[in-house]
Design an enzyme around this catalytic site. Structure first.
Site, PDB file in Angstrom:
ATOM      1  N   ASP A 300       0.818  -1.208   0.000  1.00  0.00           N
ATOM      2  CA  ASP A 300       0.000   0.000   0.000  1.00  0.00           C
ATOM      3  C   ASP A 300       0.853   1.260   0.000  1.00  0.00           C
ATOM      4  O   ASP A 300       0.462   2.285  -0.564  1.00  0.00           O
ATOM      5  CB  ASP A 300      -0.919  -0.003   1.222  1.00  0.00           C
ATOM      6  CG  ASP A 300      -2.034  -1.027   1.096  1.00  0.00           C
ATOM      7  OD1 ASP A 300      -2.209  -1.582   0.001  1.00  0.00           O
ATOM      8  OD2 ASP A 300      -2.725  -1.288   2.105  1.00  0.00           O
ATOM      9  N   GLY A 301       2.030   1.178   0.631  1.00  0.00           N
ATOM     10  CA  GLY A 301       2.910   2.343   0.633  1.00  0.00           C
ATOM     11  C   GLY A 301       3.357   2.749  -0.752  1.00  0.00           C
ATOM     12  O   GLY A 301       3.514   3.943  -1.040  1.00  0.00           O
ATOM     13  N   ASN A 379      -4.434   8.395   2.368  1.00  0.00           N
ATOM     14  CA  ASN A 379      -4.800   7.687   3.601  1.00  0.00           C
ATOM     15  C   ASN A 379      -5.306   8.652   4.662  1.00  0.00           C
ATOM     16  O   ASN A 379      -6.489   8.677   4.955  1.00  0.00           O
ATOM     17  CB  ASN A 379      -3.613   6.880   4.132  1.00  0.00           C
ATOM     18  CG  ASN A 379      -3.695   5.417   3.731  1.00  0.00           C
ATOM     19  OD1 ASN A 379      -4.600   5.013   3.001  1.00  0.00           O
ATOM     20  ND2 ASN A 379      -2.754   4.632   4.183  1.00  0.00           N
ATOM     21  N   ASP A 409      -3.466  12.653  22.606  1.00  0.00           N
ATOM     22  CA  ASP A 409      -2.227  12.551  21.843  1.00  0.00           C
ATOM     23  C   ASP A 409      -2.342  13.163  20.456  1.00  0.00           C
ATOM     24  O   ASP A 409      -1.325  13.462  19.830  1.00  0.00           O
ATOM     25  CB  ASP A 409      -1.805  11.083  21.715  1.00  0.00           C
ATOM     26  CG  ASP A 409      -1.135  10.571  22.972  1.00  0.00           C
ATOM     27  OD1 ASP A 409      -0.908  11.387  23.888  1.00  0.00           O
ATOM     28  OD2 ASP A 409      -0.839   9.372  23.055  1.00  0.00           O
TER      29      ASP A 409
END
Length: 536
Positions: A300-301, A379, A409
């Site tokens: 996917d990267g 994404n 966070d």
């Protein structure tokens, strides 16, 4: 007035100024209140500084004195915070007026071919993108405008002229018929085809849903392909050599590769001198008019990297799975020839994956037009606290409506294609990639009731670091391009007009369900044994 009474008056006035009836100018506009408050504060100072020396045994007087100092400090801090909030509100009001004036100028320049009745009393007040327009005709050519509110058609009435000026005596022939159409910011193509709702005979029906399976059919044969590969992989390198040779010798296609890949190919054989590449970013921006098809070899990267190379429209992508997890890579590299034969012949099923269009508005900017360059993400965009030990403090707005203040966070704004990535790890839901929307997922929120949201795709989300934040925040786009957000900076995100189309092995829903079964082992457990107690 006694000294104790002055103390009481000071506390009452300060408390009313900080937490009063909500009138931010009530105290400042009344000189008597300001004078009384000043006298009372002076009285408190006299009590704390000019009092007769107390003995060490008078512990209760010491505690009372410290309590008064604490109260005065807290009230002073509250007043300062209130003044800061007023200044921040005034700044955003100024920016809103600038945007409003700009939209009014565009409104006067735009061709007006008919306006709904409910707009006549509100001209210049609404944003241009939210101003309803009917479809007009000019020179036989229809013009499309943004339609985000209800525009009802005229009531159908019996023929004949009305006796009254407004025609109120006419009898209704049938119910009013109208359609609700959600436009796409004036785009005159079907790239963002939306749902059409019709109202006939009192029944509401829908048609032409954008969630139908989409097929791609070539009108002319593809001539040029570009291949993106995962670096530092021996298996990918071997396959790329074989695939490039096959595409050239058997299909007669022009092949583009990255500069790194071309160097690897030439190291294998000088016969790969036909392979083309680019040298700088300017040439990359000119790839789209040349390339008909994109092939990715990796996970996917690699798909994210290929999509990031195109700042506008993206050619169809054929992703081959050669990574760890592949939610976007349905094709297996072993059958690459059969897969590419089918894709080049067509038709093929594709998945339209929406991207987010993001830009940062710096507080240092003179007005909203001074923004940084747009960044497209497939994404997610992540805002986190970075190396700071403090909680993030983020104010979130949706179409200028306040959503919430994120304390934790960080926050993830994800596409539905990214719902199986970072958002999933942070507790967000898995969503089919063709469902239009923006996922609003907090990262470790300091609140048990803070649950993720899914917002519609037509909204604009703004995330701002407030001026009273203890630390700055950091934003990253698909895990890259990390930037710092100082106090007053804002990140603005919306759905981009250029989706990424990826080829399907079967069809979109089948590929999505297979990916979560194979990649995540979703809901995998042993089947309950058939023997045992049963309902009688």
């Amino acid at each position: 007035m006694s000294l104790n009474q002055n103390i009481i008056n000071f506390i009452q006035f300060a408390w009313q100024d900080s937490f009063g009836n909500g009138d931010v100018n009530s105290l400042g506009s009344n000189p008597e209140n300001g004078s009384s408050l000043a006298q009372s504060e002076k009285a408190v100072e006299e009590l704390l500084t000019q009092q007769t020396p107390m003995l060490a045994t008078d512990d209760h007087l010491i505690e009372f004195s410290e309590a008064l100092r604490t109260v005065a400090k807290a009230l002073r801090g509250s007043a300062e915070g209130k003044a800061l909030a007023q200044a921040e509100a005034a700044e955003w009001k100024r920016r809103y007026e600038l945007e409003r004036s700009k939209n009014q100028e565009l409104l006067h320049k735009a061709p007006l071919n008919g306006v709904c009745a409910d707009e006549s009393g509100n001209k210049g007040m609404d944003h241009l993108a939210k101003s309803p327009r009917r479809h007009g005709q000019e020179n036989g050519k229809s013009e499309r405008y943004s339609l985000e509110r209800i525009c009802s058609h005229d009531v159908l009435q019996d023929g004949g002229e009305s006796n009254s000026p407004n025609g109120c005596n006419n009898k209704l022939k049938r119910k009013a018929s109208f359609k609700l159409s959600w436009g796409c910011k004036g785009q005159a193509n079907d790239q963002h085809k939306k749902e059409i709702v019709s109202f006939e005979s009192g029944n509401i029906t829908t048609a032409d849903r954008s969630s139908k399976q989409i097929s791609l059919t070539w009108e002319t044969n593809p001539q040029t392909v570009i291949i993106f590969t995962k670096p530092n992989s021996t298996s990918v390198r071997v396959l790329s050599v074989e695939m490039v040779r096959w595409l050239r010798e058997h299909k007669g296609l022009n092949v583009y590769v990255e500069p790194r890949v071309k160097a690897e190919l030439l190291s294998e054989s000088s016969s790969f001198d036909f392979v083309q590449t680019w040298e700088d970013d300017k040439e990359i921006s000119l790839l789209h008019p040349k390339v008909d098809l994109v092939i990715t070899l990796g996970g996917d990267g690699t798909v994210l990297w290929a999509a990031s190379m195109f700042k506008g429209p993206v050619p169809p992508i054929v992703p081959f799975s050669m990574g760890s997890l592949g939610f976007m890579t349905p094709f297996h590299s072993e059958q690459y020839r059969d897969c590419l034969e089918a894709v080049l012949k067509g038709p093929i099923s594709i998945t339209l994956r929406h991207r987010l269009q993001c830009h940062i508005i710096r507080d240092k900017a003179r007005h909203d037009y001074e923004t940084e360059e747009n960044t497209l993400v497939l994404n997610e965009v992540t805002i986190d606290r970075g190396i700071s030990s403090y909680l993030t403090n983020l104010e979130c707005y949706c179409d200028n409506s306040f959503v919430t203040c994120v304390q934790g966070d960080g926050l993830i704004l994800s596409t539905t294609s990214g719902s199986t990535a970072y958002s999933l790890a942070a507790g967000g839901s898995m969503v089919h990639p063709q469902v239009p929307g923006i996922l609003f997922t907090p990262i470790c929120p300091h609140s048990l009731s803070f649950r993720p949201l899914i917002l519609p795709d037509h909204v604009t989300v703004r995330v701002q670091v407030p001026f009273n934040s203890r630390s700055s925040a950091w934003v990253s786009f698909d895990g890259k391009g990390r930037k710092q957000l100082e106090a007053g900076d804002a990140l603005v995100c919306s759905i981009a007009p250029w989706p990424v189309s990826t080829a399907c092995q079967v069809e979109s829903t089948h590929d999505f369900l297979r990916s979560i079964h194979d990649g995540l082992h979703w809901n995998l457990r042993k089947t309950q044994s058939s023997d045992g107690p049963r309902d009688t």
